[in-house]
Design a protein around this motif. Structure first.
Motif, PDB file in Angstrom:
ATOM      1  N   ASN A   1       0.926  -1.910  -0.078  1.00 57.82           N
ATOM      2  CA  ASN A   1       0.402  -0.339   0.496  1.00 57.82           C
ATOM      3  C   ASN A   1       1.115   1.277   0.489  1.00 57.82           C
ATOM      4  N   ILE A   2       2.546   1.428   0.485  1.00 56.25           N
ATOM      5  CA  ILE A   2       3.014   2.404   0.108  1.00 56.25           C
ATOM      6  C   ILE A   2       4.473   1.990  -0.709  1.00 56.25           C
ATOM      7  N   SER A   3       4.833   2.794  -1.218  1.00 58.90           N
ATOM      8  CA  SER A   3       5.952   2.344  -2.386  1.00 58.90           C
ATOM      9  C   SER A   3       7.361   3.553  -1.664  1.00 58.90           C
ATOM     10  N   ARG A   4       8.098   2.678  -1.185  1.00 59.51           N
ATOM     11  CA  ARG A   4       9.046   4.431  -0.642  1.00 59.51           C
ATOM     12  C   ARG A   4      10.310   4.594  -1.261  1.00 59.51           C
ATOM     13  N   GLN A   5       9.895   5.734  -2.437  1.00 55.90           N
ATOM     14  CA  GLN A   5      10.162   5.861  -3.625  1.00 55.90           C
ATOM     15  C   GLN A   5      11.034   7.736  -3.260  1.00 55.90           C
ATOM     16  N   GLU A   6      11.615   7.927  -4.067  1.00 55.69           N
ATOM     17  CA  GLU A   6      12.427   9.175  -4.370  1.00 55.69           C
ATOM     18  C   GLU A   6      11.247   9.937  -4.907  1.00 55.69           C
ATOM     19  N   ALA A   7      11.455  11.715  -4.845  1.00 55.72           N
ATOM     20  CA  ALA A   7      10.381  12.221  -5.075  1.00 55.72           C
ATOM     21  C   ALA A   7      10.458  12.426  -6.712  1.00 55.72           C
ATOM     22  N   VAL A   8      12.276  12.946  -7.173  1.00 59.76           N
ATOM     23  CA  VAL A   8      11.985  12.652  -8.551  1.00 59.76           C
ATOM     24  C   VAL A   8      11.861  11.415  -9.159  1.00 59.76           C
ATOM     25  N   SER A   9      11.814  10.138  -8.636  1.00 61.27           N
ATOM     26  CA  SER A   9      11.920   9.347  -9.378  1.00 61.27           C
ATOM     27  C   SER A   9      10.090   8.759  -9.812  1.00 61.27           C
ATOM     28  N   MET A  10       8.898   9.031  -9.059  1.00 62.67           N
ATOM     29  CA  MET A  10       8.241   9.935  -8.936  1.00 62.67           C
ATOM     30  C   MET A  10       7.726  10.361 -10.940  1.00 62.67           C
ATOM     31  N   LEU A  11       8.689  11.480 -11.345  1.00 63.21           N
ATOM     32  CA  LEU A  11       8.057  12.410 -11.911  1.00 63.21           C
ATOM     33  C   LEU A  11       7.961  11.339 -13.483  1.00 63.21           C
ATOM     34  N   PRO A  12       9.099  10.945 -13.995  1.00 67.46           N
ATOM     35  CA  PRO A  12       8.779  10.231 -15.019  1.00 67.46           C
ATOM     36  C   PRO A  12       7.653   9.714 -15.104  1.00 67.46           C
TER      37      PRO A  12
END
Length: 363
Positions: free
Chosen positions: A115-126
């Protein structure tokens, strides 16, 4: 943490105004905030997001640890529906503050169940710029370890509900050239089991053409292969993500070793591979489709120079203006000129390739 070559090279590229340079370096030296994304189906994500916002954040407001106030998590302003969060606390606070320890345990549990993904903010953009819809055929060319793949898969499953999963008409192929890293892809995707996902292990720069039936026809078992093949055509994609291998000098905040080892030759050596991957993607794109090219480098040789070379080689393609897609996102336009160097000590005496060639007369 300093690197004279790094400063000399990037100051020459004019990637930002001179009066912002010191602030830029200080940002590179600052610890990277912890960021996470509320994942899963849209309905489930909204419910969990409300729980974080209405229960956990108020509980973390006003926390004082060892005499200092600790800020609670905040929503990332540009992420759609506020489904991404960040907080900046030390591991010591997470371990010893009762309030943050409880919140950390909550995050760990929700991550384990998907239910949660540990992901860096910039990685969410593409993935956001791809704007994937459930009917799209999508290719993630360099997908491992898989956080962006999971984001793309969730977009295909946008019509899922809390109690049932959909069968999206689209398809996601997640590829990586390293067979060990493909196992990470499978592990990541297991959190959202999907009949629309395929994992492949190929060199992205020479990714093979995939043939699919032109019509829904069942052939007799004794039909010759050449006859069957005539009923096939190449699978073209609506959306392709090219998050290519790169020098990674945009990750200095977490990869401190780059401060010591950085050299402009890192980016120079990858330019050719990056261009080949992008060109291969362009050949597999359906007319009217979209490619997002991304790196975790700030080097124009790995970014603008790759895009420029690809567009020059295939003039039927064009850049799309996405500046208004995420209104709250703070960004800077790409540059239109840069000064490459072919020297590890960052010699920048040649504004153009022709100037460089003149110093090496043919014998």
């Amino acid at each position: 943490m300093n690197n004279e070559r790094f400063e000399k090279y990037y100051k020459a590229q004019n990637i930002l105004p001179e009066d912002e340079w010191d602030q830029f370096l200080e940002s590179l030296r600052a610890p990277l905030p912890t960021t996470f994304r509320v994942a899963g189906s849209r309905q489930t994500a909204r419910l969990l997001n409300d729980t974080i916002k209405e229960t956990h954040v108020p509980h973390l407001a006003g926390v004082v640890f060892e005499g200092e106030a600790v800020s609670p998590p905040t929503q990332i302003s540009w992420y759609p529906e506020g489904l991404a969060w960040q907080f900046n606390v030390s591991k010591k606070v997470l371990r010893k503050s009762p309030e943050f320890k409880k919140f950390h345990n909550f995050l760990v549990f929700e991550t384990e169940v998907g239910n949660i993904s540990r992901q860096e903010a910039v990685s969410m953009l593409p993935p956001l710029f791809l704007e994937v819809e459930p009917h799209h055929r999508v290719l993630d060319m360099c997908a491992a370890p898989g956080s962006k793949t999971a984001q793309l898969l969730e977009a295909l499953h946008a019509q899922d509900t809390v109690t049932s999963s959909s069968f999206p008409p689209g398809l996601l192929i997640a590829n990586d050239s390293d067979h060990k890293r493909t196992h990470l892809l499978i592990h990541q995707s297991a959190r959202l089991p999907s009949p629309a996902l395929m994992v492949t292990n190929h060199d992205a720069s020479i990714y093979p053409a995939i043939k699919i039936p032109s019509e829904h026809i069942t052939f007799a078992s004794d039909t010759k292969t050449r006859v069957v093949n005539k009923r096939q055509h190449q699978l073209l994609f609506d959306r392709i993500l090219c998050d290519v291998p790169c020098s990674g000098d945009g990750t200095m905040r977490k990869n401190l070793g780059i401060w010591k080892t950085w050299s402009p030759m890192d980016g120079n050596g990858l330019h050719g591979l990056q261009l080949r991957i992008l060109q291969r993607a362009m050949r597999m794109l359906r007319k009217g489709g979209r490619i997002v090219y991304s790196t975790c480098s700030i080097n124009p040789v790995e970014n603008e120079a790759v895009i420029a070379a690809a567009l020059k080689s295939m003039p039927d393609f064009e850049l799309i203006d996405m500046s208004n897609h995420l209104p709250a996102l703070i960004f800077r336009q790409g540059i239109t000129s840069w000064i490459p160097t072919a020297d590890r000590s960052v010699v920048l005496d040649f504004p153009t390739f022709d100037d460089y060639i003149k110093t090496h007369p043919h014998k």
